[in-house]
Scaffold this motif. Structure first.
Motif, mmCIF file in Angstrom:
data_model
loop_
_atom_site.group_PDB
_atom_site.id
_atom_site.type_symbol
_atom_site.label_atom_id
_atom_site.label_comp_id
_atom_site.label_asym_id
_atom_site.label_seq_id
_atom_site.Cartn_x
_atom_site.Cartn_y
_atom_site.Cartn_z
ATOM 1 N N PHE A 17 0.863 -1.069 0.109
ATOM 2 C CA PHE A 17 0.081 -0.021 0.197
ATOM 3 C C PHE A 17 0.783 1.247 -0.224
ATOM 4 O O PHE A 17 2.012 1.169 0.629
ATOM 5 N N TYR A 18 0.451 2.316 -0.566
ATOM 6 C CA TYR A 18 1.162 3.373 -0.849
ATOM 7 C C TYR A 18 0.203 4.670 -0.446
ATOM 8 O O TYR A 18 -0.989 4.656 -0.655
ATOM 9 N N SER A 19 1.108 5.783 -0.399
ATOM 10 C CA SER A 19 0.285 7.154 -0.149
ATOM 11 C C SER A 19 0.903 8.007 -1.343
ATOM 12 O O SER A 19 2.263 8.035 -1.826
ATOM 13 N N THR A 20 0.074 8.945 -1.917
ATOM 14 C CA THR A 20 0.537 10.055 -2.724
ATOM 15 C C THR A 20 0.260 11.571 -2.363
ATOM 16 O O THR A 20 -0.635 11.671 -1.577
ATOM 17 N N THR A 21 1.435 12.318 -2.431
ATOM 18 C CA THR A 21 1.098 13.905 -2.067
ATOM 19 C C THR A 21 1.644 14.614 -3.225
ATOM 20 O O THR A 21 2.652 14.228 -3.727
ATOM 21 N N GLY A 22 0.915 15.489 -3.734
ATOM 22 C CA GLY A 22 1.273 16.500 -4.718
ATOM 23 C C GLY A 22 0.988 17.925 -4.574
ATOM 24 O O GLY A 22 0.117 18.121 -3.533
ATOM 25 N N ALA A 23 1.600 18.723 -5.136
ATOM 26 C CA ALA A 23 1.312 20.248 -4.962
ATOM 27 C C ALA A 23 1.529 20.837 -6.053
ATOM 28 O O ALA A 23 2.099 20.459 -7.297
ATOM 29 N N SER A 24 0.678 22.008 -6.322
ATOM 30 C CA SER A 24 0.960 22.903 -7.419
ATOM 31 C C SER A 24 0.667 24.270 -7.166
ATOM 32 O O SER A 24 0.019 24.503 -6.088
ATOM 33 N N ILE A 25 1.379 25.076 -7.875
ATOM 34 C CA ILE A 25 0.977 26.675 -7.488
ATOM 35 C C ILE A 25 0.547 27.328 -8.729
ATOM 36 O O ILE A 25 0.965 27.045 -10.008
ATOM 37 N N GLY A 26 -0.247 28.432 -8.628
ATOM 38 C CA GLY A 26 -0.962 28.946 -9.587
ATOM 39 C C GLY A 26 -2.282 29.511 -9.372
ATOM 40 O O GLY A 26 -3.021 28.953 -8.234
ATOM 41 N N TRP A 27 -2.975 30.323 -10.017
ATOM 42 C CA TRP A 27 -4.410 30.795 -9.762
ATOM 43 C C TRP A 27 -5.212 29.632 -10.003
ATOM 44 O O TRP A 27 -5.568 29.200 -11.065
ATOM 45 N N GLN A 28 -5.855 29.157 -8.772
ATOM 46 C CA GLN A 28 -6.606 27.952 -8.858
ATOM 47 C C GLN A 28 -7.606 27.963 -7.737
ATOM 48 O O GLN A 28 -7.248 28.483 -6.577
ATOM 49 N N ILE A 29 -9.098 27.826 -7.773
ATOM 50 C CA ILE A 29 -9.858 27.785 -6.787
ATOM 51 C C ILE A 29 -10.808 26.611 -6.823
ATOM 52 O O ILE A 29 -11.269 26.247 -7.852
ATOM 53 N N ALA A 67 7.151 11.102 -9.336
ATOM 54 C CA ALA A 67 6.857 11.036 -10.525
ATOM 55 C C ALA A 67 7.921 12.325 -11.342
ATOM 56 O O ALA A 67 7.799 13.354 -10.951
ATOM 57 N N GLY A 68 8.582 11.900 -12.393
ATOM 58 C CA GLY A 68 9.186 12.761 -13.370
ATOM 59 C C GLY A 68 10.692 13.215 -12.750
ATOM 60 O O GLY A 68 11.425 13.306 -13.712
ATOM 61 N N GLY A 101 -14.734 11.229 -16.807
ATOM 62 C CA GLY A 101 -13.974 10.108 -17.842
ATOM 63 C C GLY A 101 -12.444 10.464 -17.550
ATOM 64 O O GLY A 101 -12.158 11.015 -16.604
ATOM 65 N N LEU A 102 -11.826 9.947 -18.780
ATOM 66 C CA LEU A 102 -10.332 10.156 -18.695
ATOM 67 C C LEU A 102 -10.028 11.655 -19.074
ATOM 68 O O LEU A 102 -10.365 12.098 -19.882
ATOM 69 N N GLU A 103 -9.097 11.928 -17.892
ATOM 70 C CA GLU A 103 -8.659 13.210 -18.125
ATOM 71 C C GLU A 103 -7.438 13.427 -18.864
ATOM 72 O O GLU A 103 -6.536 12.786 -18.729
ATOM 73 N N ALA A 104 -7.385 13.898 -20.268
ATOM 74 C CA ALA A 104 -6.438 14.225 -21.065
ATOM 75 C C ALA A 104 -5.488 15.061 -20.652
ATOM 76 O O ALA A 104 -5.443 16.104 -20.126
ATOM 77 N N GLY A 105 -4.071 14.980 -20.910
ATOM 78 C CA GLY A 105 -2.911 15.614 -20.794
ATOM 79 C C GLY A 105 -2.694 16.140 -19.448
ATOM 80 O O GLY A 105 -1.903 17.182 -19.063
ATOM 81 N N VAL A 106 -3.115 15.358 -18.524
ATOM 82 C CA VAL A 106 -2.689 15.534 -17.083
ATOM 83 C C VAL A 106 -1.418 14.905 -16.645
ATOM 84 O O VAL A 106 -1.147 13.808 -16.485
ATOM 85 N N SER A 107 -0.301 15.924 -16.276
ATOM 86 C CA SER A 107 0.972 15.535 -15.879
ATOM 87 C C SER A 107 1.212 15.423 -14.323
ATOM 88 O O SER A 107 0.453 16.066 -13.683
ATOM 89 N N LEU A 108 1.692 14.258 -13.883
ATOM 90 C CA LEU A 108 1.934 13.973 -12.389
ATOM 91 C C LEU A 108 3.014 14.150 -11.961
ATOM 92 O O LEU A 108 3.466 13.790 -10.838
ATOM 93 N N ASN A 109 3.902 14.842 -12.926
ATOM 94 C CA ASN A 109 5.285 15.284 -12.519
ATOM 95 C C ASN A 109 5.279 15.829 -11.035
ATOM 96 O O ASN A 109 4.370 16.813 -10.850
ATOM 97 N N GLY A 110 6.018 15.545 -10.234
ATOM 98 C CA GLY A 110 6.266 16.110 -8.837
ATOM 99 C C GLY A 110 5.307 15.480 -7.881
ATOM 100 O O GLY A 110 5.533 15.671 -6.569
ATOM 101 N N SER A 111 4.452 14.328 -8.086
ATOM 102 C CA SER A 111 3.863 13.676 -7.140
ATOM 103 C C SER A 111 4.762 12.742 -6.448
ATOM 104 O O SER A 111 5.509 12.051 -7.044
ATOM 105 N N LYS A 112 4.560 12.757 -5.251
ATOM 106 C CA LYS A 112 5.543 12.041 -4.409
ATOM 107 C C LYS A 112 4.524 10.665 -3.790
ATOM 108 O O LYS A 112 3.575 10.885 -3.280
#
Length: 194
Positions: A102-114, A142-143, A177-188
């Motif tokens: 079993f694993y856990s994943t954590t990711g973060a992103s910065i930018g204007w988002q709500i 990842a990445g 459905g399937l989300e196109a073009g989503v990069s998971l780079n930086g997900s730990k």
């Protein structure tokens, strides 16, 4: 006495509205929303459901998963954001259909988002080398630790066989459905000791 500018009032209102919308926004049904801590039975049940959704959404994915050396399934990665986004989820690694860790994943992103959302994230390890490197890591990103190819579907909605042959391929599913073009780079991704 200090006067309050219209800009200050508008910013305060935007922060308040954004905070409230984070609580109300989700892209998964309430019956599939993640609990703060899922047990192994819940993770396994939801992982099965996530794979079935992938199989239904992208023809050819079931055969691809059957051939893979391993598949890491995060059935519910929950994220919330207001300028800085944070995501977290728990999942299971399967090798030849058997749960191995079993694993856990954590990711973060910065930018204007709500807003906030929940999605299923699936990593497919197509080579023994990629899977072995992942399993030997003490925290895999990842990445950084491996190139993760974004899984794509062709014009007929079937799995794109070119990207499906890469060592590590990822798929992100939302309610639509399937989300196109989503990069998971930086997900730990870190192993969880049960």
């Amino acid at each position: 006495m200090r006067t309050i500018s219209l800009r200050t009032v508008v910013m305060a209102a935007a922060v308040a509205v954004g905070s409230m919308s984070m609580v109300a926004c989700t892209t998964t049904k309430t019956d599939t929303a993640a609990a703060p801590r899922m047990d192994s039975t819940t993770i396994n049940t939801r992982a099965n459901a996530a794979l079935e959704r992938l199989y239904t959404t992208a023809p050819g994915s079931k055969e691809m998963i059957a051939k893979a050396k391993g598949v890491l399934i995060f059935p519910s990665v929950v994220g919330g954001s207001f300028v800085v986004g944070v995501e977290h989820g728990r999942g299971v690694l399967r090798e030849h259909g058997t749960n191995t860790a079993f694993y856990s994943t954590t990711g973060a992103s910065i930018g204007w988002q709500i807003g906030g959302q929940s999605k299923a994230v699936i990593y497919v390890f197509n080579t023994a080398e990629a899977l072995a490197k992942f399993k030997a890591s003490n925290g895999w990103t990842a990445g950084a630790d491996a190139q993760v190819t974004v899984g794509r579907v062709g014009a007929n909605s079937s799995i794109d066989t070119t990207t499906a042959q890469e060592p590590v391929v990822s798929y992100v599913l939302t309610n639509v459905g399937l989300e196109a073009g989503v990069s998971l780079n930086g997900s730990k991704i870190t192993r969880v000791v049960e």
